[in-house]
Design an enzyme around this catalytic site. Structure first.
Site, PDB file in Angstrom:
ATOM      1  N   PRO A 132       0.825  -1.205   0.000  1.00 11.71           N
ATOM      2  CA  PRO A 132       0.000   0.000   0.000  1.00 11.71           C
ATOM      3  C   PRO A 132       0.864   1.261   0.000  1.00 11.71           C
ATOM      4  O   PRO A 132       2.101   1.169   0.047  1.00 11.71           O
ATOM      5  CB  PRO A 132      -0.763  -0.121   1.317  1.00 11.71           C
ATOM      6  CG  PRO A 132       0.211  -0.792   2.225  1.00 11.71           C
ATOM      7  CD  PRO A 132       0.970  -1.774   1.358  1.00 11.71           C
ATOM      8  N   MET A 133       0.234   2.415  -0.002  1.00 16.47           N
ATOM      9  CA  MET A 133       0.973   3.673   0.157  1.00 16.47           C
ATOM     10  C   MET A 133       1.610   3.679   1.554  1.00 16.47           C
ATOM     11  O   MET A 133       1.100   3.062   2.482  1.00 16.47           O
ATOM     12  CB  MET A 133       0.036   4.882   0.001  1.00 16.47           C
ATOM     13  CG  MET A 133      -0.343   5.146  -1.455  1.00 16.47           C
ATOM     14  SD  MET A 133      -1.465   6.561  -1.652  1.00 16.47           S
ATOM     15  CE  MET A 133      -0.380   7.931  -1.290  1.00 16.47           C
ATOM     16  N   PHE A 134       2.694   4.383   1.675  1.00 17.85           N
ATOM     17  CA  PHE A 134       3.433   4.547   2.943  1.00 17.85           C
ATOM     18  C   PHE A 134       4.073   3.239   3.456  1.00 17.85           C
ATOM     19  O   PHE A 134       4.333   3.096   4.649  1.00 17.85           O
ATOM     20  CB  PHE A 134       2.534   5.137   4.045  1.00 17.85           C
ATOM     21  CG  PHE A 134       1.724   6.312   3.588  1.00 17.85           C
ATOM     22  CD1 PHE A 134       2.343   7.511   3.272  1.00 17.85           C
ATOM     23  CD2 PHE A 134       0.355   6.211   3.436  1.00 17.85           C
ATOM     24  CE1 PHE A 134       1.597   8.595   2.827  1.00 17.85           C
ATOM     25  CE2 PHE A 134      -0.403   7.283   2.991  1.00 17.85           C
ATOM     26  CZ  PHE A 134       0.226   8.478   2.691  1.00 17.85           C
TER      27      PHE A 134
ATOM     28  N   GLY B  97       6.900   2.143   1.997  1.00 17.62           N
ATOM     29  CA  GLY B  97       8.327   2.262   1.697  1.00 17.62           C
ATOM     30  C   GLY B  97       8.759   1.621   0.387  1.00 17.62           C
ATOM     31  O   GLY B  97       9.921   1.230   0.241  1.00 17.62           O
TER      32      GLY B  97
ATOM     33  N   THR C   6       9.180   2.934  -2.660  1.00 17.67           N
ATOM     34  CA  THR C   6      10.186   3.687  -3.418  1.00 17.67           C
ATOM     35  C   THR C   6      11.551   3.602  -2.749  1.00 17.67           C
ATOM     36  O   THR C   6      12.572   3.455  -3.431  1.00 17.67           O
ATOM     37  CB  THR C   6       9.742   5.153  -3.597  1.00 17.67           C
ATOM     38  OG1 THR C   6       8.503   5.159  -4.318  1.00 17.67           O
ATOM     39  CG2 THR C   6      10.763   5.954  -4.374  1.00 17.67           C
TER      40      THR C   6
ATOM     41  N   ASP D 247       9.274   3.113 -11.109  1.00 19.00           N
ATOM     42  CA  ASP D 247       8.508   3.404  -9.902  1.00 19.00           C
ATOM     43  C   ASP D 247       7.022   3.586 -10.244  1.00 19.00           C
ATOM     44  O   ASP D 247       6.685   4.184 -11.258  1.00 19.00           O
ATOM     45  CB  ASP D 247       9.051   4.692  -9.249  1.00 19.00           C
ATOM     46  CG  ASP D 247       8.717   4.771  -7.764  1.00 19.00           C
ATOM     47  OD1 ASP D 247       8.252   3.748  -7.203  1.00 19.00           O
ATOM     48  OD2 ASP D 247       8.946   5.839  -7.168  1.00 19.00           O
ATOM     49  N   GLU D 248       6.158   3.038  -9.430  1.00 21.52           N
ATOM     50  CA  GLU D 248       4.715   3.242  -9.528  1.00 21.52           C
ATOM     51  C   GLU D 248       4.120   2.788 -10.858  1.00 21.52           C
ATOM     52  O   GLU D 248       3.467   3.558 -11.568  1.00 21.52           O
ATOM     53  CB  GLU D 248       4.379   4.725  -9.282  1.00 21.52           C
ATOM     54  CG  GLU D 248       5.087   5.264  -8.024  1.00 21.52           C
ATOM     55  CD  GLU D 248       4.198   6.085  -7.139  1.00 21.52           C
ATOM     56  OE1 GLU D 248       3.187   5.538  -6.687  1.00 21.52           O
ATOM     57  OE2 GLU D 248       4.543   7.251  -6.902  1.00 21.52           O
TER      58      GLU D 248
ATOM     59  N   CYS E 121      -1.096   0.415  10.108  1.00 21.77           N
ATOM     60  CA  CYS E 121      -2.493   0.862  10.076  1.00 21.77           C
ATOM     61  C   CYS E 121      -2.675   2.066  10.990  1.00 21.77           C
ATOM     62  O   CYS E 121      -2.297   2.022  12.165  1.00 21.77           O
ATOM     63  CB  CYS E 121      -3.420  -0.274  10.499  1.00 21.77           C
ATOM     64  SG  CYS E 121      -5.148   0.232  10.573  1.00 21.77           S
TER      65      CYS E 121
ATOM     66  N   CYS F 228      -5.296  -1.650   7.767  1.00 18.27           N
ATOM     67  CA  CYS F 228      -5.247  -3.119   7.711  1.00 18.27           C
ATOM     68  C   CYS F 228      -6.563  -3.615   7.112  1.00 18.27           C
ATOM     69  O   CYS F 228      -7.502  -2.837   6.918  1.00 18.27           O
ATOM     70  CB  CYS F 228      -5.030  -3.703   9.102  1.00 18.27           C
ATOM     71  SG  CYS F 228      -6.451  -3.538  10.170  1.00 18.27           S
TER      72      CYS F 228
END
Ligand SMILES: [Zn+2]
Length: 195
Positions: free
Chosen positions: A16-18, A20, A22, A91-92, A150, A186
């Site tokens: 998910p986002m956040f 890590g 990248t 990336d992405e 979460c 979560c």
């Protein structure tokens, strides 16, 4: 006849986002740079957070970062720019057009002998898997699945919730934003859209 070069491979980093992704991608690329490999990193042009030409890693390695088109021009663009590269970072991947078979293109880069490191967001804010991510995971030689923390319960977050005024909201698949717009959740705390 198309000839493969056995040294290539594709490594995928998802979550998910956040979580890590990248940072992990840069670590892998940095590791290759330390080994003397010629490395290049591509970012989708939708993501204007990275407009610099170089990314400097924690250990001080300079990695060339190139903004790539995300439409049908992407394949030719990346193939040309990465001709001299041993290692290609992307990336992405979720941002590239779903209709251009971008994961399959990356597969051909690996076939041609390049080491490809690709990061991709697993699910959109509705909890549905991105099409590019599904394809990419299916053809990867190795997959790293990362989790975030979460924001509700502190558990392992594998979902990305879109929020406004601290409440889950739903809309278009792609909306660029950071902590102001998204939070990791979560499976239990993630709120699905009700029809
Ligand atoms: Zn939770």
């Amino acid at each position: 006849m198309y000839k493969k070069n056995g040294k290539g491979r594709m490594v995928v980093i998802t979550g998910p986002m956040f979580s890590g992704k990248t940072s992990r991608l840069l670590e892998f690329i940095e590791r290759e740079a330390i080994a003397g490999k010629n490395v290049i990193l591509f970012k989708p042009e939708i993501d204007k957070r990275y407009s610099k030409n170089y990314v400097v890693t924690h250990k001080g390695y300079k990695v060339k970062a190139v903004i790539s088109p995300i439409d049908f021009k992407a394949g030719d663009f990346i193939a040309k720019k990465s001709r001299e590269a041993d290692v290609v970072g992307i990336d992405e991947v979720q941002f590239w057009d779903e209709n251009i078979h971008f994961p399959e293109f990356l597969d051909t880069l690996a076939d041609s002998g390049k080491i490809v490191y690709a990061s991709t967001l697993n699910r959109d804010h509705r909890g549905e898997a991105f099409k590019n991510s599904k394809s990419l995971l299916g053809i990867a030689d190795k997959v790293y699945t990362l989790a975030a923390v979460c924001t509700k319960c502190g558990g392992e977050a594998t979902f990305t919730q879109r929020i406004a005024d601290n409440k889950p909201v739903f809309g278009d698949t792609i909306l660029i934003g950071g902590k102001n717009l998204y939070e990791p959740r979560c499976r239990e705390c993630f709120v699905k859209k009700r029809d």
